[in-house]
Motif scaffolding. Structure first.
Motif, short mmCIF file in Angstrom:
data_model
loop_
_atom_site.label_atom_id
_atom_site.label_comp_id
_atom_site.label_asym_id
_atom_site.label_seq_id
_atom_site.Cartn_x
_atom_site.Cartn_y
_atom_site.Cartn_z
N VAL A 339 0.83 -1.26 -0.08
CA VAL A 339 -0.09 0.13 0.02
C VAL A 339 0.97 1.31 -0.05
CG1 VAL A 339 -1.76 -1.10 1.24
CG2 VAL A 339 -0.30 0.05 2.58
N MET A 340 2.14 1.26 0.28
CA MET A 340 2.74 2.33 0.33
C MET A 340 3.62 2.49 -0.94
SD MET A 340 4.97 2.13 3.92
CE MET A 340 4.01 1.99 5.55
N GLY A 341 3.60 1.46 -1.78
CA GLY A 341 4.04 1.66 -3.26
C GLY A 341 5.45 1.07 -3.23
N LEU A 342 5.99 0.15 -2.03
CA LEU A 342 7.26 -0.26 -2.19
C LEU A 342 7.29 -1.76 -2.81
CD1 LEU A 342 8.14 0.89 1.64
CD2 LEU A 342 8.75 1.80 -0.71
N ALA A 343 6.16 -2.29 -2.96
CA ALA A 343 5.96 -3.47 -3.59
C ALA A 343 4.78 -3.73 -4.57
CB ALA A 343 6.06 -4.57 -2.53
N PRO A 344 4.82 -4.67 -5.49
CA PRO A 344 3.50 -4.59 -6.16
C PRO A 344 2.43 -5.32 -5.49
CG PRO A 344 5.44 -5.94 -7.26
CD PRO A 344 5.85 -5.60 -5.88
N VAL A 345 1.33 -4.63 -6.04
CA VAL A 345 0.20 -5.15 -5.25
C VAL A 345 -0.24 -6.57 -5.82
CG1 VAL A 345 -2.57 -4.56 -5.18
CG2 VAL A 345 -0.74 -2.65 -5.70
N VAL A 346 -0.25 -7.52 -4.43
CA VAL A 346 -0.60 -8.71 -4.92
C VAL A 346 -1.53 -9.48 -4.00
CG1 VAL A 346 1.59 -9.42 -5.28
CG2 VAL A 346 1.22 -9.29 -3.06
N GLY A 347 -2.56 -8.70 -3.39
CA GLY A 347 -3.50 -9.06 -2.68
C GLY A 347 -3.44 -9.71 -1.42
N VAL A 348 -2.39 -9.22 -0.63
CA VAL A 348 -2.28 -9.64 0.81
C VAL A 348 -2.93 -8.83 1.82
CG1 VAL A 348 -0.31 -10.39 2.65
CG2 VAL A 348 -0.18 -10.68 0.11
N PRO A 349 -3.88 -9.44 2.76
CA PRO A 349 -4.43 -8.78 3.70
C PRO A 349 -3.47 -8.40 4.86
CG PRO A 349 -4.98 -11.11 4.13
CD PRO A 349 -4.23 -10.99 2.77
N LEU A 350 -4.11 -7.33 5.70
CA LEU A 350 -3.45 -6.76 6.75
C LEU A 350 -3.88 -7.67 8.02
CD1 LEU A 350 -1.18 -4.61 7.75
CD2 LEU A 350 -3.45 -3.32 8.43
N PRO A 351 -2.91 -8.60 8.55
CA PRO A 351 -3.35 -9.64 9.79
C PRO A 351 -4.03 -9.12 10.79
CG PRO A 351 -1.03 -9.28 9.71
CD PRO A 351 -1.32 -8.53 8.59
N MET A 352 -5.22 -9.64 11.07
CA MET A 352 -6.08 -9.30 12.23
C MET A 352 -6.88 -7.97 12.00
SD MET A 352 -5.07 -12.09 14.08
CE MET A 352 -6.08 -11.76 15.69
N VAL A 353 -6.45 -7.24 10.91
CA VAL A 353 -7.23 -6.07 10.73
C VAL A 353 -7.97 -5.97 9.52
CG1 VAL A 353 -6.70 -3.71 10.37
CG2 VAL A 353 -5.27 -4.75 11.99
N SER A 354 -7.66 -6.54 8.37
CA SER A 354 -8.54 -6.72 7.26
C SER A 354 -9.69 -7.54 7.33
CB SER A 354 -7.59 -7.34 6.04
OG SER A 354 -6.72 -6.14 5.41
N TYR A 355 -10.79 -7.11 6.67
CA TYR A 355 -11.84 -8.19 6.85
C TYR A 355 -11.80 -9.39 6.03
CZ TYR A 355 -16.80 -9.50 6.26
OH TYR A 355 -18.06 -10.22 6.08
N GLY A 356 -11.97 -10.50 6.83
CA GLY A 356 -11.74 -11.87 6.16
C GLY A 356 -11.85 -12.69 7.25
N GLY A 357 -12.59 -13.70 6.87
CA GLY A 357 -12.92 -15.00 7.90
C GLY A 357 -11.71 -15.99 7.91
N SER A 358 -11.32 -16.45 6.52
CA SER A 358 -10.42 -17.44 6.63
C SER A 358 -9.03 -17.26 7.05
CB SER A 358 -10.13 -18.04 5.32
OG SER A 358 -11.08 -18.65 4.66
N ALA A 359 -8.46 -15.96 7.00
CA ALA A 359 -7.13 -15.66 7.44
C ALA A 359 -7.12 -15.44 8.93
CB ALA A 359 -6.87 -14.15 6.68
N MET A 360 -8.29 -14.77 9.26
CA MET A 360 -8.58 -14.45 10.85
C MET A 360 -8.37 -15.89 11.61
SD MET A 360 -9.30 -12.66 13.46
CE MET A 360 -10.07 -11.05 13.06
N LEU A 361 -9.35 -16.91 11.18
CA LEU A 361 -9.26 -18.03 11.93
C LEU A 361 -7.92 -18.91 11.80
CD1 LEU A 361 -12.98 -19.00 10.93
CD2 LEU A 361 -12.14 -18.11 13.12
N VAL A 362 -7.36 -18.78 10.45
CA VAL A 362 -6.06 -19.54 10.44
C VAL A 362 -5.05 -18.84 11.37
CG1 VAL A 362 -4.27 -20.14 8.69
CG2 VAL A 362 -6.88 -20.77 8.34
#
Length: 383
Positions: A339-362
């Protein structure tokens, strides 16, 4: 008394195990999750729906999962590592056969109350099976070619399956986490030097193959690379995400615009504001201070995990804890860099903050393994 006998007798039993949990780590996880709830409430315009409320329910479920996993002896999870890895592979095959398609990718399995993303589960089961492998393997064989090939194949199999979905971000995380654990397990540095050299050659092939019949990436992935190198080349198209992200980051300044006062998210200029780009919303509303505070919480989580890895005496517990630390670090490091433009956008969520069920539970399952290693480590010294 042997060391194994002592380690079994010196660990707590029954409900006393809850008292021996790593409570500072638990409180840090709750703190980060609360930051996520706050930001999801904000991006929804001051409403708990549609994102904050489901995320809270998933986190409570995740706390339950973490506690259950923590109370089970760590040796049980060692014995289950191969089975867990095999189940994850079968789930990836299931995704290939009848998975749910979303945003142009086939990554999920619909199980009714949520959509399960098996590639998220693979991040943890891969760590488990590699830790079990190096716990079983004698130390003098760690760097022998035949015994290096086995974990390489273990890593590459799910990586290629995830890449087919396609999910470049998760594929990169699997490679990096697996390679990092191999390095910590004692594999000689020369292997990694060879991989780096091969990586340079692969990057060259990626660029050389563009537009040919044998190009290695999808067209949208090439566009992400173009956007990363020069976002201004297509500010209203492929470069829109990162351009708006940088505007939001810059407008936050030192202390931010204030809670629920971020114009980029409130006026919907910022795409994926509740998932991959939620850090930019936080930085716009709370500025550098807010972003750095979240980074501090993440750092403390890793510090407590490393402390647990040092305190444990068996190789599996130490490696699986370090593996979870690597995985967690890669999550937030890649997301923030993206999100700072230091790496390509590859669709990795922010842990414990981004919305998402699978990532949170895992992630909570992973920290349950860390807690299990902490609870069941031997205390004191055998007589």
């Amino acid at each position: 008394m042997s060391y194994l006998e002592y380690s079994v007798k010196s660990t707590p039993t029954g409900l006393r195990k809850i008292l021996f949990m790593n409570w500072p780590l638990t409180l840090l996880l709750i703190s980060v999750a609360c930051v996520g709830f706050l930001m999801l409430y904000s991006v929804a315009g001051g409403s708990f729906t549609p994102w904050a409320e489901p995320q809270m329910k998933r986190f409570v479920l995740g706390l339950g999962v973490m506690t259950v996993v923590a109370l089970v002896p760590i040796w049980f999870w060692r014995n289950m590592a191969v089975l867990a890895y095999a189940v994850s592979i079968m789930l990836l095959i299931a995704v290939e056969l009848f998975g749910t398609v979303g945003m142009g990718a086939q990554r999920w399995i619909d199980i009714g109350f949520m959509r399960l993303q098996p590639s998220e589960l693979m991040k943890i089961t891969l760590i488990m099976v590699l830790a079990a492998y190096y716990d079983w393997l004698p130390g003098n064989k760690t760097s022998r070619p035949l015994w290096v090939l086995v974990p390489v194949l273990i890593i590459l199999l799910p990586t290629f399956m995830v890449l087919r979905q396609p999910d470049l971000g998760t594929s990169i995380l699997l490679l990096m986490a697996g390679g990092g654990l191999m390095f910590l397990a004692g594999v000689h540095w020369a292997y990694f030097a060879a991989v780096i050299a091969a990586g340079v050659g692969l990057i060259t092939a990626v660029f050389q193959g563009r537009g040919t019949d044998w190009q290695l990436l999808k067209n949208y992935q090439y566009r992400r690379i173009d956007t990363f190198l020069d976002p201004s080349s297509d500010p209203l198209g492929a470069g829109y995400h990162i351009t708006q992200s940088k505007i939001a980051l810059g407008s936050g300044g030192w202390t931010g615009r204030g809670f629920m006062q971020g114009t980029q998210s409130r006026l919907n200029f910022l795409p994926e504001k509740h998932t991959d780009f939620i850090f930019t919303t936080l930085a716009e509303e709370f500025g550098f201070v807010g972003g750095f505070s979240l980074l501090g919480l993440y750092t403390l989580i890793i510090v407590f995990c490393i402390a647990t890895a040092i305190a444990t005496k068996d190789r599996f517990s130490s490696l699986v804890t370090l593996g979870v630390s690597i995985n967690f670090f890669l999550f937030f490091a890649v997301n923030m860099s993206m999100v700072m433009g230091l790496a390509p956008v590859v669709g990795v969520p922010l842990p414990m903050v981004s919305y998402g069920g699978s990532a949170m539970l895992v992630l909570m399952l992973a920290f349950g393994l860390v807690q299990s290693a902490h609870i069941h480590r031997p205390r004191g010294a055998p007589r």
